[in-house]
Design a protein around this motif. Structure first.
Motif, short mmCIF file in Angstrom:
data_model
loop_
_atom_site.label_atom_id
_atom_site.label_comp_id
_atom_site.label_asym_id
_atom_site.label_seq_id
_atom_site.Cartn_x
_atom_site.Cartn_y
_atom_site.Cartn_z
N ALA A 15 28.75 47.48 0.14
CA ALA A 15 29.44 47.82 1.39
C ALA A 15 30.94 47.66 1.17
CB ALA A 15 28.95 46.92 2.52
N PRO A 16 31.59 48.63 0.57
CA PRO A 16 33.01 48.50 0.16
C PRO A 16 33.98 48.22 1.30
CG PRO A 16 31.97 50.40 -0.87
CD PRO A 16 31.01 49.92 0.17
N ASP A 17 33.64 48.58 2.54
CA ASP A 17 34.56 48.42 3.66
C ASP A 17 34.19 47.26 4.58
OD1 ASP A 17 36.12 50.53 2.80
OD2 ASP A 17 34.99 52.01 3.96
N PHE A 18 33.43 46.32 4.06
CA PHE A 18 33.03 45.17 4.87
C PHE A 18 34.15 44.13 4.82
CE2 PHE A 18 30.04 41.39 5.54
CZ PHE A 18 29.96 41.60 6.91
N ALA A 19 34.93 44.05 5.92
CA ALA A 19 36.13 43.21 5.94
C ALA A 19 35.82 41.74 5.65
CB ALA A 19 36.82 43.34 7.29
N ALA A 20 34.72 41.23 6.17
CA ALA A 20 34.40 39.82 6.00
C ALA A 20 34.21 39.47 4.53
CB ALA A 20 33.15 39.47 6.79
N ALA A 21 33.65 40.39 3.76
CA ALA A 21 33.45 40.12 2.33
C ALA A 21 34.79 40.14 1.58
CB ALA A 21 32.49 41.14 1.73
N HIS A 22 35.70 41.04 1.97
CA HIS A 22 37.04 41.02 1.38
C HIS A 22 37.74 39.70 1.69
CE1 HIS A 22 37.37 45.12 -0.19
NE2 HIS A 22 36.75 45.54 0.90
N ALA A 23 37.59 39.22 2.95
CA ALA A 23 38.19 37.94 3.33
C ALA A 23 37.57 36.80 2.51
CB ALA A 23 38.00 37.69 4.82
N MET A 24 36.25 36.84 2.37
CA MET A 24 35.57 35.81 1.58
C MET A 24 36.05 35.81 0.13
SD MET A 24 33.19 33.51 1.28
CE MET A 24 32.15 33.73 2.72
N VAL B 170 30.28 37.94 12.67
CA VAL B 170 30.44 38.88 11.57
C VAL B 170 29.42 40.00 11.74
CG1 VAL B 170 30.37 39.20 9.08
CG2 VAL B 170 31.27 37.07 10.04
N ARG B 171 29.92 41.20 11.94
CA ARG B 171 29.01 42.32 12.12
C ARG B 171 28.23 42.61 10.84
NH1 ARG B 171 33.61 43.94 14.82
NH2 ARG B 171 34.40 45.08 13.03
N SER B 172 27.04 43.19 11.02
CA SER B 172 26.21 43.54 9.88
C SER B 172 26.84 44.68 9.09
CB SER B 172 24.82 43.97 10.37
OG SER B 172 24.07 44.52 9.31
N THR B 173 26.59 44.68 7.80
CA THR B 173 27.02 45.79 6.96
C THR B 173 26.14 47.01 7.15
OG1 THR B 173 25.56 45.13 5.15
CG2 THR B 173 27.79 44.16 5.19
N GLY B 174 24.96 46.80 7.73
CA GLY B 174 23.97 47.87 7.83
C GLY B 174 23.05 47.92 6.63
N ASP B 175 23.28 47.04 5.68
CA ASP B 175 22.47 46.96 4.46
C ASP B 175 21.93 45.53 4.38
OD1 ASP B 175 21.66 46.47 1.75
OD2 ASP B 175 22.81 48.22 1.11
N LEU B 176 20.62 45.37 4.48
CA LEU B 176 20.02 44.05 4.50
C LEU B 176 20.35 43.26 3.24
CD1 LEU B 176 18.24 42.02 5.96
CD2 LEU B 176 16.23 43.11 4.90
N ARG B 177 20.38 43.93 2.09
CA ARG B 177 20.70 43.24 0.84
C ARG B 177 22.13 42.69 0.87
NH1 ARG B 177 20.17 47.70 -3.42
NH2 ARG B 177 21.17 48.80 -1.68
N ALA B 178 23.04 43.50 1.37
CA ALA B 178 24.43 43.06 1.45
C ALA B 178 24.58 41.90 2.44
CB ALA B 178 25.32 44.22 1.86
#
Length: 321
Positions: free
Chosen positions: A57-66, A19-27
């Motif tokens: 991170a609205p476009d983070f696919a892994a979070a949408h899948a989760m 799973v690639r990073s969102t670029g935001d450590l908090r996310a």
């Protein structure tokens, strides 16, 4: 590879390194917390944390899948489908395996559930621990069963159990080549996963290794060039096998052998099972053999691996051109 009984069984997600990073450590941290909650079956917490990730991170696919998987487990299918479709739109190669979830929810045909991208990602992550896990935890013995069946098939045919040019479909880390070490004049392997091919290369048993999808690989081979075509447990990630049988028959020379294992389905055709693998019926496989022009030499019920200590029912087949 059926939807309703699967809807309450959550899909194993690719481990964190895929799973690639969102670029935001908090996310990223919230996503890891969400994964942990999901694995502990606290789906409400997983959904809440996934939403927090998506706020950052609205476009983070892994979070949408989760989010989609968590909502499906909570019995909120419409919202789950929205989230899963968003994940797939963001990652159309489907390394996250979202199409499996959509199939389980009845929103996608089972034979469209597994993509090359998903299989590649799954096995790239699996490669470092593949042999140890498969032969240890899962008691896997597919290659040994195939090797033994080939010896018996050759004995029945009055020929020596030695083979000319051999093609190993879905070769993985090279377990099939190890089981037939010294029995093939030459052997080439093909696999979708670069990680698996790197491990296979280290066996030094292959004359050539190719990265790619197996039907395309076969279609680019010369007619009647092979003496043996192998497929140890690779068809569990494929639905229809028509093209594979046709191409295997074409690339085999006279009296060449096609040996493979599948998971067994007691009905008709094939299904996507609860373990996210396809299972094929005896009637389906025999029908394909007849259509392609194969003679069935060996067709046996076997178990090539265990699932939580329980043998998984399968078929072992050797066919002759």
């Amino acid at each position: 590879m059926t939807a309703s009984p699967l809807s309450r069984i959550h899909t194993p997600m690719p481990p964190a390194p895929n799973v690639r990073s969102t670029g935001d450590l908090r996310a990223d941290r919230r996503y890891e917390y969400a994964r942990a909650a999901f694995d502990e079956r606290d789906f409400e917490a997983a959904a809440d944390l996934a939403r927090q990730v998506l706020e950052l991170a609205p476009d983070f696919a892994a979070a949408h899948a989760m989010l989609g998987r968590s909502l499906a487990e909570m019995g909120v299918p419409e919202e789950a489908l929205d989230a899963l479709r968003r994940a797939l739109a963001l990652e159309p190669a489907d390394e996250l395996g979202v199409r499996l979830d959509l199939a389980r929810l009845g929103a996608l045909a089972p034979d469209e559930a597994i993509t090359e991208g998903y299989v590649r990602a799954l096995f790239d992550d699996y490669a470092p621990k593949f042999d140890r896990h498969l032969t240890g935890s899962l008691a896997y013995r597919g290659p040994e069963l195939i090797a033994d069946a080939l010896r018996r098939a050759c004995s029945e045919r009055g020929r020596e159990a030695r083979f000319g040019p051999t093609l190993d479909l879905g070769c993985g880390t090279g377990l099939m080549a190890q089981a037939l070490d010294g029995a093939c004049l030459s052997i080439e392997g093909v696999d979708l996963s670069p990680g698996m091919l790197e491990k296979a290369q280290k066996t030094t048993l292959y004359d050539a290794l190719h990265e790619g999808e197996l039907v395309s690989f076969l279609s680019n081979r010369a007619t009647a060039e092979a003496d043996l075509v192998l497929a140890a447990d690779v068809f569990v990630y494929m639905a229809a096998l028509d093209a594979t049988f046709r191409e295997a028959h074409r690339v085999l020379g006279r009296e060449g052998l096609f040996a493979f294992t599948v998971q067994a389905h007691v009905g008709e055709g094939f299904i996507l099972g609860e373990d996210a693998r396809y299972a094929h019926s005896e009637a389906y496989l025999r029908g394909l053999a007849d259509a392609a022009g194969f003679t069935v030499v060996i067709f046996e019920r076997v178990s090539t691996r265990e699932d939580r200590g329980v043998p998984v029912s399968g078929f072992l087949c050797v066919m002759q051109r």
